[in-house]
Motif scaffolding. Structure first.
Motif, PDB file in Angstrom:
ATOM      1  N   LEU A   1      34.679 -21.838   2.111  1.00 22.69           N
ATOM      2  CA  LEU A   1      35.193 -20.714   1.337  1.00 22.69           C
ATOM      3  C   LEU A   1      34.018 -19.767   1.060  1.00 22.69           C
ATOM      4  O   LEU A   1      33.054 -20.150   0.403  1.00 22.69           O
ATOM      5  CB  LEU A   1      35.807 -21.210   0.023  1.00 22.69           C
ATOM      6  CG  LEU A   1      36.278 -20.132  -0.960  1.00 22.69           C
ATOM      7  CD1 LEU A   1      37.316 -19.215  -0.341  1.00 22.69           C
ATOM      8  CD2 LEU A   1      36.834 -20.782  -2.233  1.00 22.69           C
TER       9      LEU A   1
ATOM     10  N   ARG B   1      36.177 -26.697   6.281  1.00 19.82           N
ATOM     11  CA  ARG B   1      36.612 -25.446   5.650  1.00 19.82           C
ATOM     12  C   ARG B   1      35.520 -24.907   4.741  1.00 19.82           C
ATOM     13  O   ARG B   1      35.081 -25.588   3.815  1.00 19.82           O
ATOM     14  CB  ARG B   1      37.849 -25.702   4.789  1.00 19.82           C
ATOM     15  CG  ARG B   1      39.154 -25.474   5.516  1.00 19.82           C
ATOM     16  CD  ARG B   1      40.298 -25.371   4.535  1.00 19.82           C
ATOM     17  NE  ARG B   1      40.513 -26.644   3.860  1.00 19.82           N
ATOM     18  CZ  ARG B   1      41.364 -27.569   4.289  1.00 19.82           C
ATOM     19  NH1 ARG B   1      42.068 -27.372   5.386  1.00 19.82           N
ATOM     20  NH2 ARG B   1      41.520 -28.691   3.623  1.00 19.82           N
TER      21      ARG B   1
ATOM     22  N   GLU C   1      37.653 -19.231   4.987  1.00 16.82           N
ATOM     23  CA  GLU C   1      38.484 -18.400   4.119  1.00 16.82           C
ATOM     24  C   GLU C   1      37.546 -17.478   3.356  1.00 16.82           C
ATOM     25  O   GLU C   1      36.455 -17.898   2.968  1.00 16.82           O
ATOM     26  CB  GLU C   1      39.252 -19.254   3.098  1.00 16.82           C
ATOM     27  CG  GLU C   1      40.197 -20.275   3.708  1.00 16.82           C
ATOM     28  CD  GLU C   1      41.330 -19.612   4.468  1.00 16.82           C
ATOM     29  OE1 GLU C   1      41.707 -18.478   4.100  1.00 16.82           O
ATOM     30  OE2 GLU C   1      41.818 -20.223   5.439  1.00 16.82           O
TER      31      GLU C   1
ATOM     32  N   GLN D   1      42.099 -19.811  -4.391  1.00 17.47           N
ATOM     33  CA  GLN D   1      42.044 -20.385  -3.040  1.00 17.47           C
ATOM     34  C   GLN D   1      41.509 -21.809  -3.055  1.00 17.47           C
ATOM     35  O   GLN D   1      41.971 -22.670  -2.309  1.00 17.47           O
ATOM     36  CB  GLN D   1      41.160 -19.513  -2.148  1.00 17.47           C
ATOM     37  CG  GLN D   1      41.769 -18.174  -1.822  1.00 17.47           C
ATOM     38  CD  GLN D   1      41.181 -17.605  -0.540  1.00 17.47           C
ATOM     39  OE1 GLN D   1      40.921 -18.330   0.405  1.00 17.47           O
ATOM     40  NE2 GLN D   1      40.979 -16.312  -0.519  1.00 17.47           N
TER      41      GLN D   1
END
Ligand code: CA
Length: 235
Positions: A10, A8, A34, A45
């Motif tokens: 960001l 993931r 994201e 987040q």
């Protein structure tokens, strides 16, 4: 050692078209992405879905990128790559000092960006020894350090390093190719309470060069980044 799930990332970037372009390219490379358009959203987040890496533009509305970096770092060791304008050396230094791991300058190519993302995630994977016993072998160029045994070889020959020289060299080898600021190096090797002569660092750098460089006056491994610090080039 890579987890089964997609990594993931960001992306904190207020320029929507750039953020989407980064998203597109990272997703194409198998990352889960994201996007946060401002600092507050980024922190929210990061709390709810902890990322494996943060790409952080420093020029953000509402909350300055440096504050976001500091806040992220206070609660997490997630790799942070800051994005700055070209030639913003003061920003780069400030960012590294508040805990960023790496930086890219605008404009960058997507290829360069993805290489940095992957290199920073690889470093995290390598930081955990596979056998869990904490054996750490560091290699770069002609230098090989067996950290658990406190042994060193250069070009296959055993070389004796004083304790601080050894720690300093290990610090460089753990972060190959990365700019390390003078303050960062002093804090890592001498500790945050060090108020001695800053020349101490230069003296140690010189001693290490004498032991690892073929021509210590023209270093190719332990190189100076003028006005910023030093970096280790595997070469
Ligand atoms: Ca921006």
């Amino acid at each position: 050692m890579a987890p089964d799930r997609a990594r993931r990332v960001l992306v904190v970037e207020d320029e929507e078209s750039l953020a989407e372009s980064i998203r597109y390219n990272l997703e194409r490379d198998g990352y889960s992405v994201e996007v946060a358009f401002d600092g507050r959203d980024a922190l929210r987040q990061a709390r709810t879905t902890p990322p494996d890496l943060v790409l952080l533009d420093l020029m953000l509305p509402e909350m300055a990128g440096l504050d976001v970096c500091r806040a992220l770092r206070s609660s997490s060791s997630v790799p942070i790559i800051i994005v700055t304008a070209k030639d913003a050396e003061a920003d780069i230094v400030a960012g590294l000092e508040v805990g960023a791991d790496d930086y890219v300058t605008k404009p960058f190519s997507m290829r360069e960006l993805i290489a940095r993302v992957s290199a920073n995630l690889r470093r995290v994977d390598m930081a955990v020894p596979a056998d869990g016993r904490g054996d750490e072998i560091l290699e770069g160029g002609r230098v090989r350090l067996d950290v658990s045994r406190h042994e060193a070889t250069v070009g296959g020959q055993a070389v004796d390093f004083r304790p601080k020289e050894y720690d300093l060299l290990a610090t460089f080898l753990r972060r190959p190719g990365r700019l390390l600021t003078r303050d960062y190096l002093i804090e890592e090797v001498w500790g945050p309470g060090y108020y001695g002569d800053m020349k101490t660092l230069d003296v140690h750098i010189r001693r290490i060069r004498n032991k690892i460089e073929e021509d210590p006056h023209r270093p190719v491994h332990l190189v100076t980044v003028r006005g910023l610090g030093y970096k280790y080039v595997n070469g």
